[in-house]
Scaffold this motif. Structure first.
Motif, PDB file in Angstrom:
ATOM      1  N   SER A  51       0.806  -1.219   0.000  1.00  6.62           N
ATOM      2  CA  SER A  51       0.000   0.000   0.000  1.00  6.62           C
ATOM      3  C   SER A  51       0.843   1.274   0.000  1.00  6.62           C
ATOM      4  CB  SER A  51      -0.935  -0.022   1.213  1.00  6.62           C
ATOM      5  OG  SER A  51      -1.787   1.085   1.197  1.00  6.62           O
ATOM      6  N   ILE A  52       2.025   1.236   0.575  1.00  2.00           N
ATOM      7  CA  ILE A  52       2.867   2.437   0.637  1.00  2.00           C
ATOM      8  C   ILE A  52       3.184   2.932  -0.778  1.00  2.00           C
ATOM      9  CG2 ILE A  52       5.026   3.459   1.436  1.00  2.00           C
ATOM     10  CD1 ILE A  52       5.112   1.145   3.557  1.00  2.00           C
ATOM     11  N   SER A  53       3.833   2.110  -1.560  1.00  2.00           N
ATOM     12  CA  SER A  53       4.225   2.525  -2.920  1.00  2.00           C
ATOM     13  C   SER A  53       3.007   2.728  -3.817  1.00  2.00           C
ATOM     14  CB  SER A  53       5.183   1.507  -3.543  1.00  2.00           C
ATOM     15  OG  SER A  53       4.615   0.214  -3.545  1.00  2.00           O
ATOM     16  N   SER A  54       1.978   1.934  -3.608  1.00  7.26           N
ATOM     17  CA  SER A  54       0.767   2.073  -4.431  1.00  7.26           C
ATOM     18  C   SER A  54       0.104   3.426  -4.225  1.00  7.26           C
ATOM     19  CB  SER A  54      -0.223   0.953  -4.095  1.00  7.26           C
ATOM     20  OG  SER A  54       0.331  -0.299  -4.407  1.00  7.26           O
ATOM     21  N   ASN A  55       0.030   3.875  -2.984  1.00  2.00           N
ATOM     22  CA  ASN A  55      -0.580   5.181  -2.714  1.00  2.00           C
ATOM     23  C   ASN A  55       0.272   6.334  -3.235  1.00  2.00           C
ATOM     24  OD1 ASN A  55      -3.213   5.038  -1.353  1.00  2.00           O
ATOM     25  ND2 ASN A  55      -2.093   3.741   0.072  1.00  2.00           N
TER      26      ASN A  55
END
Length: 128
Positions: A51-55
């Motif tokens: 979720s970190i890189s995706s956001n």
């Protein structure tokens, strides 16, 4: 990347690149978890790390600085989830300690980078 270089894509953001490293490290770290954690902490850690890189990526594609800031805030929240879940893994003695420490160090680096980028964009937004 120097200040003069233009960011053309989320792939150019060092914080995104480092968040990918966090995710890869988390996947490696969680391979050492007990089998019964397949749908527990192992899954939670992996989802938060992804979720970190995706956001960051999704937010960079939005139309406004405000929207980007919102997604960076979500990335920061996911990074804090990772940090919390690494503490839980430590307390439950899951995974290799050296690998956990590496994951934590990368996550702390991403935290600093996200905080810096958020502050920078907030200043930019106020001045426009």
């Amino acid at each position: 990347m120097s200040e003069e270089q233009e960011v053309r894509s989320f792939r150019d953001l060092i914080v995104w690149q480092r968040s990918i490293q966090v995710c890869v490290a988390i996947y490696g770290f969680t391979r050492g978890f007990p089998a019964e954690e397949q749908y527990g902490l192992k899954n939670q850690l992996r989802r938060a790390a992804v979720s970190i890189s995706s956001n960051i990526a999704e937010g960079s594609g939005r139309r406004s600085t405000g929207e980007f800031l919102q997604f960076l805030g979500m990335a920061r929240g996911s990074n804090y989830e990772v940090q919390t879940q690494l503490v839980l893994a430590e307390q439950m003695r899951f995974g290799d300690e050296d690998h956990r420490l590496q994951c934590n160090a990368l996550s702390l680096e991403v935290e600093k980078m996200l905080n810096s980028l958020i502050r920078s964009l907030e200043r930019k937004k106020r001045s426009t």
